[in-house]
Design a protein around this motif. Structure first.
Motif, PDB file in Angstrom:
ATOM      1  N   UNK A  46     -51.571 -14.288   8.813  1.00  0.00           N
ATOM      2  CA  UNK A  46     -50.960 -15.298   9.256  1.00  0.00           C
ATOM      3  C   UNK A  46     -50.456 -14.908  10.854  1.00  0.00           C
ATOM      4  N   UNK A  47     -50.359 -15.975  11.679  1.00  0.00           N
ATOM      5  CA  UNK A  47     -49.815 -15.665  13.035  1.00  0.00           C
ATOM      6  C   UNK A  47     -48.197 -15.431  13.181  1.00  0.00           C
ATOM      7  N   UNK A  48     -47.596 -16.076  12.054  1.00  0.00           N
ATOM      8  CA  UNK A  48     -46.058 -16.099  12.132  1.00  0.00           C
ATOM      9  C   UNK A  48     -45.565 -16.252  10.908  1.00  0.00           C
ATOM     10  N   UNK A  49     -44.205 -15.838  10.737  1.00  0.00           N
ATOM     11  CA  UNK A  49     -43.509 -16.202   9.257  1.00  0.00           C
ATOM     12  C   UNK A  49     -42.384 -16.966   9.781  1.00  0.00           C
ATOM     13  N   UNK A  50     -42.139 -17.998   9.037  1.00  0.00           N
ATOM     14  CA  UNK A  50     -40.808 -18.839   9.128  1.00  0.00           C
ATOM     15  C   UNK A  50     -40.036 -18.584   8.029  1.00  0.00           C
ATOM     16  N   UNK A  51     -38.769 -18.353   8.465  1.00  0.00           N
ATOM     17  CA  UNK A  51     -37.662 -17.819   7.411  1.00  0.00           C
ATOM     18  C   UNK A  51     -36.369 -18.864   7.951  1.00  0.00           C
ATOM     19  N   UNK A  52     -35.186 -18.573   7.345  1.00  0.00           N
ATOM     20  CA  UNK A  52     -33.887 -19.048   7.447  1.00  0.00           C
ATOM     21  C   UNK A  52     -32.954 -18.017   7.972  1.00  0.00           C
ATOM     22  N   UNK A  53     -32.171 -18.517   8.501  1.00  0.00           N
ATOM     23  CA  UNK A  53     -30.924 -17.638   8.778  1.00  0.00           C
ATOM     24  C   UNK A  53     -30.302 -17.249   7.589  1.00  0.00           C
ATOM     25  N   UNK A  54     -30.065 -18.050   6.714  1.00  0.00           N
ATOM     26  CA  UNK A  54     -29.494 -17.851   5.563  1.00  0.00           C
ATOM     27  C   UNK A  54     -30.208 -16.741   4.704  1.00  0.00           C
ATOM     28  N   UNK A  86     -26.796 -16.636  12.454  1.00  0.00           N
ATOM     29  CA  UNK A  86     -27.621 -15.445  12.169  1.00  0.00           C
ATOM     30  C   UNK A  86     -26.669 -14.188  12.569  1.00  0.00           C
ATOM     31  N   UNK A  87     -26.640 -13.164  11.681  1.00  0.00           N
ATOM     32  CA  UNK A  87     -25.806 -11.910  12.021  1.00  0.00           C
ATOM     33  C   UNK A  87     -26.433 -11.208  13.206  1.00  0.00           C
ATOM     34  N   UNK A  88     -25.703 -10.695  14.144  1.00  0.00           N
ATOM     35  CA  UNK A  88     -26.050  -9.860  15.271  1.00  0.00           C
ATOM     36  C   UNK A  88     -26.778  -8.613  15.117  1.00  0.00           C
ATOM     37  N   UNK A  89     -26.482  -7.678  13.861  1.00  0.00           N
ATOM     38  CA  UNK A  89     -27.126  -6.532  13.611  1.00  0.00           C
ATOM     39  C   UNK A  89     -28.451  -6.589  12.766  1.00  0.00           C
ATOM     40  N   UNK A  90     -28.918  -7.753  12.505  1.00  0.00           N
ATOM     41  CA  UNK A  90     -30.043  -7.773  11.615  1.00  0.00           C
ATOM     42  C   UNK A  90     -31.153  -6.999  12.076  1.00  0.00           C
ATOM     43  N   UNK A  91     -32.185  -6.704  11.314  1.00  0.00           N
ATOM     44  CA  UNK A  91     -33.432  -5.997  11.720  1.00  0.00           C
ATOM     45  C   UNK A  91     -34.232  -6.832  12.573  1.00  0.00           C
ATOM     46  N   UNK A  92     -34.354  -8.195  12.181  1.00  0.00           N
ATOM     47  CA  UNK A  92     -35.102  -8.993  12.779  1.00  0.00           C
ATOM     48  C   UNK A  92     -34.560  -9.523  14.255  1.00  0.00           C
ATOM     49  N   UNK A  93     -33.334  -9.260  14.360  1.00  0.00           N
ATOM     50  CA  UNK A  93     -32.633  -9.302  15.908  1.00  0.00           C
ATOM     51  C   UNK A  93     -33.023  -8.265  16.903  1.00  0.00           C
TER      52      UNK A  93
END
Length: 173
Positions: A46-54, A86-93
C-alpha cells in the motif's frame, strides 16, 4: 476504484480473539508470526497506512515493512488526530523526516502545530462530520497526494466506525 471515486482503495485488517478482543489481558497482542508477516506484506503493497493518535500514543508503532528485502516498500503515514493529542516523542513523529507523514486534525493549538511542522509533518485541517473528522475528506486529500491505496491500522473504535460506514474495499480478519 481510485479514478472513479477520487479516493484510494481502502484495506482494513484486524486480529481478534474469539471473545472479540484485540489484546489479551496482559496487553500483549494476540497475533502470531504468520499474521505479523501478513501485516508486513500488506504494508509493503500500500501507499499509506492510516492510524489514530490514540493507537500511536498507546502502542508507539513503527508502521513500516520489516520483511528482509521489502523495507524500501514501507508506506507513508496518515494519523487521524482531531485535537492534536499525539505525543511529541513517538517514533512516527521523529521519523517524519524520513517517511512522509500526514496528520489530519481540527485544532487551533498553535504551539503544537508549530512543533509538528518543525518535524516535517504535513498538517491538514479537516472538517468535522458529526463529532469526528470527515473520513471522506481524509481519503480525498490522500488521493490528491497521489496515494492510491491505504491500509487502516487503528483500534476497535476506528475500525468499527469504518466498517459500519462501508468504507473498506477489502478487509483481512
Amino acid at each position: 476504484y481510485s479514478k472513479e471515486s477520487n479516493k484510494p482503495y481502502v484495506y482494513g485488517k484486524l486480529a481478534i480473539s474469539k471473545d472479540f478482543y484485540i489484546k489479551n489481558k496482559k496487553k500483549a497482542y494476540i497475533t502470531n508470526k504468520h499474521s505479523l508477516s501478513t501485516t508486513h506484506i500488506l504494508r509493503s503493497k500500500v501507499d499509506c497506512i492510516i492510524t489514530t493518535s490514540r493507537t500511536a500514543n498507546d502502542d508507539n508503532p513503527k508502521l513500516n515493512c520489516r520483511i528482509k528485502g521489502l523495507e524500501s516498500f514501507s508506506p507513508q503515514i496518515a494519523i487521524i488526530d482531531k485535537n492534536l493529542i499525539i505525543k511529541n516523542k513517538l517514533f512516527l513523529i521523529n521519523n517524519a523526516k524520513s517517511v512522509k507523514t500526514f496528520i489530519f486534525h481540527n485544532s487551533q493549538n498553535k504551539s503544537k502545530i508549530r512543533f509538528l511542522k518543525s518535524k516535517n509533518i504535513n498538517l491538514i485541517k479537516t472538517p468535522l462530520s458529526g463529532s469526528n473528522l470527515n473520513f471522506n475528506f481524509i481519503l480525498k486529500s490522500l488521493y490528491e497526494h497521489e496515494i492510491m491505496s491505504v491500509l487502516v491500522e487503528g483500534g476497535k473504535s476506528l475500525t468499527t466506525s469504518l466498517l459500519i460506514a462501508g468504507q473498506f474495499n477489502e478487509f483481512f480478519l
